[in-house]
Scaffold this motif. Structure first.
Motif, PDB file in Angstrom:
ATOM      1  N   PHE A 168     -81.632  24.676 -20.636  1.00  0.00           N
ATOM      2  CA  PHE A 168     -82.104  23.999 -21.845  1.00  0.00           C
ATOM      3  C   PHE A 168     -81.915  24.936 -23.028  1.00  0.00           C
ATOM      4  O   PHE A 168     -82.469  26.035 -23.045  1.00  0.00           O
ATOM      5  CB  PHE A 168     -83.592  23.643 -21.722  1.00  0.00           C
ATOM      6  CG  PHE A 168     -83.889  22.567 -20.709  1.00  0.00           C
ATOM      7  CD1 PHE A 168     -83.878  21.227 -21.077  1.00  0.00           C
ATOM      8  CD2 PHE A 168     -84.202  22.891 -19.389  1.00  0.00           C
ATOM      9  CE1 PHE A 168     -84.163  20.227 -20.153  1.00  0.00           C
ATOM     10  CE2 PHE A 168     -84.480  21.902 -18.464  1.00  0.00           C
ATOM     11  CZ  PHE A 168     -84.467  20.560 -18.837  1.00  0.00           C
ATOM     12  N   TYR A 218     -86.471  23.128 -26.561  1.00  0.00           N
ATOM     13  CA  TYR A 218     -87.832  23.191 -26.006  1.00  0.00           C
ATOM     14  C   TYR A 218     -88.300  24.649 -25.972  1.00  0.00           C
ATOM     15  O   TYR A 218     -88.683  25.191 -24.930  1.00  0.00           O
ATOM     16  CB  TYR A 218     -87.918  22.563 -24.607  1.00  0.00           C
ATOM     17  CG  TYR A 218     -87.452  21.128 -24.512  1.00  0.00           C
ATOM     18  CD1 TYR A 218     -87.999  20.135 -25.327  1.00  0.00           C
ATOM     19  CD2 TYR A 218     -86.469  20.755 -23.601  1.00  0.00           C
ATOM     20  CE1 TYR A 218     -87.569  18.813 -25.229  1.00  0.00           C
ATOM     21  CE2 TYR A 218     -86.036  19.442 -23.498  1.00  0.00           C
ATOM     22  CZ  TYR A 218     -86.588  18.477 -24.316  1.00  0.00           C
ATOM     23  OH  TYR A 218     -86.162  17.179 -24.220  1.00  0.00           O
ATOM     24  N   HIS A 239     -78.593  21.129 -21.879  1.00  0.00           N
ATOM     25  CA  HIS A 239     -79.222  20.319 -22.920  1.00  0.00           C
ATOM     26  C   HIS A 239     -78.910  21.058 -24.204  1.00  0.00           C
ATOM     27  O   HIS A 239     -79.426  22.149 -24.443  1.00  0.00           O
ATOM     28  CB  HIS A 239     -80.732  20.219 -22.676  1.00  0.00           C
ATOM     29  CG  HIS A 239     -81.499  19.600 -23.807  1.00  0.00           C
ATOM     30  ND1 HIS A 239     -82.398  18.583 -23.626  1.00  0.00           N
ATOM     31  CD2 HIS A 239     -81.520  19.872 -25.144  1.00  0.00           C
ATOM     32  CE1 HIS A 239     -82.924  18.239 -24.793  1.00  0.00           C
ATOM     33  NE2 HIS A 239     -82.417  19.025 -25.726  1.00  0.00           N
ATOM     34  N   VAL A 245     -75.094  17.409 -21.111  1.00  0.00           N
ATOM     35  CA  VAL A 245     -75.857  16.187 -20.806  1.00  0.00           C
ATOM     36  C   VAL A 245     -76.218  15.464 -22.106  1.00  0.00           C
ATOM     37  O   VAL A 245     -76.182  16.029 -23.199  1.00  0.00           O
ATOM     38  CB  VAL A 245     -77.143  16.491 -19.987  1.00  0.00           C
ATOM     39  CG1 VAL A 245     -76.799  17.184 -18.683  1.00  0.00           C
ATOM     40  CG2 VAL A 245     -78.150  17.295 -20.783  1.00  0.00           C
ATOM     41  N   HIS A 246     -76.546  14.252 -21.965  1.00  0.00           N
ATOM     42  CA  HIS A 246     -77.040  13.341 -23.022  1.00  0.00           C
ATOM     43  C   HIS A 246     -76.489  13.619 -24.428  1.00  0.00           C
ATOM     44  O   HIS A 246     -77.228  13.923 -25.352  1.00  0.00           O
ATOM     45  CB  HIS A 246     -78.559  13.223 -23.031  1.00  0.00           C
ATOM     46  CG  HIS A 246     -79.369  14.502 -23.068  1.00  0.00           C
ATOM     47  ND1 HIS A 246     -79.023  15.592 -23.798  1.00  0.00           N
ATOM     48  CD2 HIS A 246     -80.557  14.809 -22.479  1.00  0.00           C
ATOM     49  CE1 HIS A 246     -79.957  16.522 -23.649  1.00  0.00           C
ATOM     50  NE2 HIS A 246     -80.884  16.072 -22.846  1.00  0.00           N
ATOM     51  N   SER A 302     -85.355  13.571 -26.522  1.00  0.00           N
ATOM     52  CA  SER A 302     -84.545  14.632 -27.133  1.00  0.00           C
ATOM     53  C   SER A 302     -83.247  14.827 -26.368  1.00  0.00           C
ATOM     54  O   SER A 302     -83.295  14.880 -25.135  1.00  0.00           O
ATOM     55  CB  SER A 302     -85.319  15.947 -27.140  1.00  0.00           C
ATOM     56  OG  SER A 302     -86.423  15.836 -27.986  1.00  0.00           O
TER      57      SER A 302
HETATM   58 ZN    ZN Z   1     -82.428  17.217 -22.122  1.00  0.00          ZN
END
Ligand code: ZN
Ligand code: URP
Ligand code: ZN
Length: 465
Positions: A155, A158, A186, A241-242, A291
């Motif tokens: 990540f 965060y 992320h 991702v995303h 997010s």
């Molecule tokens: Zn994520």
């Protein structure tokens, strides 16, 4: 030896990543035995699927079941979450096990195995999210790969909870590269987000919409570009991702054009929902906090185009559900709302309507982006195609059986549905997992524990695999 049971799916239209054709599908035991014009063997169960599309079960490579996050636990466990998956035509998911300080990776994997074991209705694997990349953690990565978990997630956001800094990220990527594993990221610049959130709260901007406004597109594009450069430097294969917006997708494309081994996904909600969902009143707006955030509608067509061209090679859900009560914790302060959407059940129906019916992708592209390519990327060798020898993971989709969205048709453990009031033009009729009927015309008919852990081989790497 007892004879294995046979099931014949008769008279449907098979959709594969390469094309569509009318064919019966014979299942014997847990495997697909034949595809074509097939006579039912004596004693076989024959299911008439005329008028339906018969597709490989969807794979969701991005879920968060029972995820401890922002002081809460996402509300679907392996039982409810995999029921909702099956109701949405999903026959395999890859969930994120999360390292929790001071634990090392093996204990995190054991924790997640314990949650899933005996509870799941469909098959599952894990990615391992590294949140504290110390020397012992990096040592532990080999044992995780040996256990059949061949992808690691980092990540870049965060801050203070999950975020990994660039030095640790580089070290993890080098280790993943040496292990033949995939690094997932992320991609948001967590430091900048943290600054913008503090400024917004200081200015009294506390509503849900400020979640999105404090995570602007450049924050995602910058982190995507940085991760891609680290992939270029380390030689580690990267999966972003995303991806939510054209600016970030352009960074993926630019890296791919340089020959960097970068691949990426988006999620249903980024193709369908917009930032305006966060402007809904009260807790309703909080339900759409995730997010990176939902974006302006102007991103939809570019994102669909990236999906259509395969630059965004797959579409997952990032299912991370929280109830109204959990979401309401941040009514007075958006930064306290647990991030995540309840989405696992809706991918097929939404992509069918907004993708296939709207003429943006073909049924074969839908199958490819939601199953076949995911199986290949994540080393799910027995999944992702309707072909003899593959697992009989199959969804039978009826394109002319409308279904209303709402809590009355949802199996997700949330007390709302983000598409409440809308109707899908088609719906899942049957979902079979390794030959066993799991979802049958509105009902879950399997037992918890049918779903099994799938050990994954080294992930397929490379920009265009
Ligand atoms: Zn994520
Ligand atoms: O908001 C989200 N996406 N929640 C789940 C955790 C993550 O970032 O994927
Ligand atoms: Zn996620």
């Amino acid at each position: 030896m007892t004879e294995e049971h046979a099931t014949l799916l008769q008279g449907g239209r098979v959709v594969s990543a390469d094309g569509e054709y009318d064919a019966d599908v014979l299942i014997v035991g847990e495997k697909i035995a034949a595809v074509g014009e097939v006579e039912a063997p004596p004693g076989a169960t024959v299911i008439d699927v005329a008028g339906c599309r018969v597709m490989p079960g969807l794979i969701d490579n991005h879920t968060h079941l029972s995820m401890p996050f922002m002081g809460m636990m996402s509300s679907d466990d392996y039982n409810t979450g995999t029921q909702a998956a099956a109701a949405g035509g999903v026959t395999c998911l890859v969930d994120f096990a999360i390292q929790r300080e001071p634990d090392q990776l093996r204990s995190a994997l054991a924790e997640w195995q314990g949650r899933a074991d005996g509870a799941a209705h469909v098959d599952y694997g894990f990615h391992m999210a590294i949140t504290n990349a110390n020397e012992a953690t990096i040592d532990d990565m080999a044992a995780i790969v040996d256990a059949g978990v061949s992808s690691f997630k980092l990540f870049m956001a965060y801050k203070g909870e999950l975020m990994t800094r660039d030095d640790a990220m580089t070290a993890c990527m080098e280790r993943a590269r040496d292990l033949g594993a995939l690094t997932m990221v992320h991609a948001e610049n967590g430091d900048v987000v943290d600054l913008l959130v503090k400024r917004a709260l200081h200015a009294g901007q506390t509503d849900a919409i400020h979640h999105a406004l404090t995570r602007p597109e450049f924050v995602e594009a910058e982190a995507t570009s940085r991760a891609a450069r680290l992939s270029e430097y380390t030689g580690a294969s990267l999966f972003v991702v995303h991806v939510t917006c054209a600016a970030a997708a352009a960074e993926v494309q630019a890296a791919q054009q340089r020959g960097v081994p970068v691949s990426a996904e988006t999620c249903t909600q980024y193709l369908v929902n917009t930032i305006d969902d966060l402007r809904r009143p009260g807790v309703e707006g909080c339900r759409y906090i995730c997010s990176p955030p939902l974006r302006e509608a102007s991103n939809h067509e570019p994102l669909w185009d990236y999906v259509q061209r395969g630059i965004l090679e797959s579409v997952s859900t990032d299912h991370c559900p929280f109830t109204n009560e959990q979401k309401a914790r941040g009514l007075e302060n958006f930064s306290l709302v647990p991030n995540g959407l309840a989405a696992i059940q809706h991918r097929l129906a939404k992509l069918w309507d907004e993708g296939v019916v709207a003429g943006r992708i073909t049924p074969s592209q839908l199958v490819d982006r939601t199953s076949t390519t995911i199986a290949r990327r994540f080393g799910l060798e027995d999944k992702g195609a309707i072909a003899p020898g593959k697992d009989a993971d199959i969804v039978v989709f009826d394109p002319s059986a409308p279904r209303d969205y709402g809590t009355h048709t949802s199996f997700m453990n949330v007390d709302y549905d983000i598409y409440d009031g809308e109707t899908a033009s088609g719906s899942v009729r049957h979902t079979l997992s390794r030959g066993t009927m799991v979802y049958d015309q509105g009902k879950i008919v399997s037992e918890p524990g049918h779903g099994r852990f799938v050990a994954r081989a080294g992930a397929a790497v490379g920009a265009t695999a």
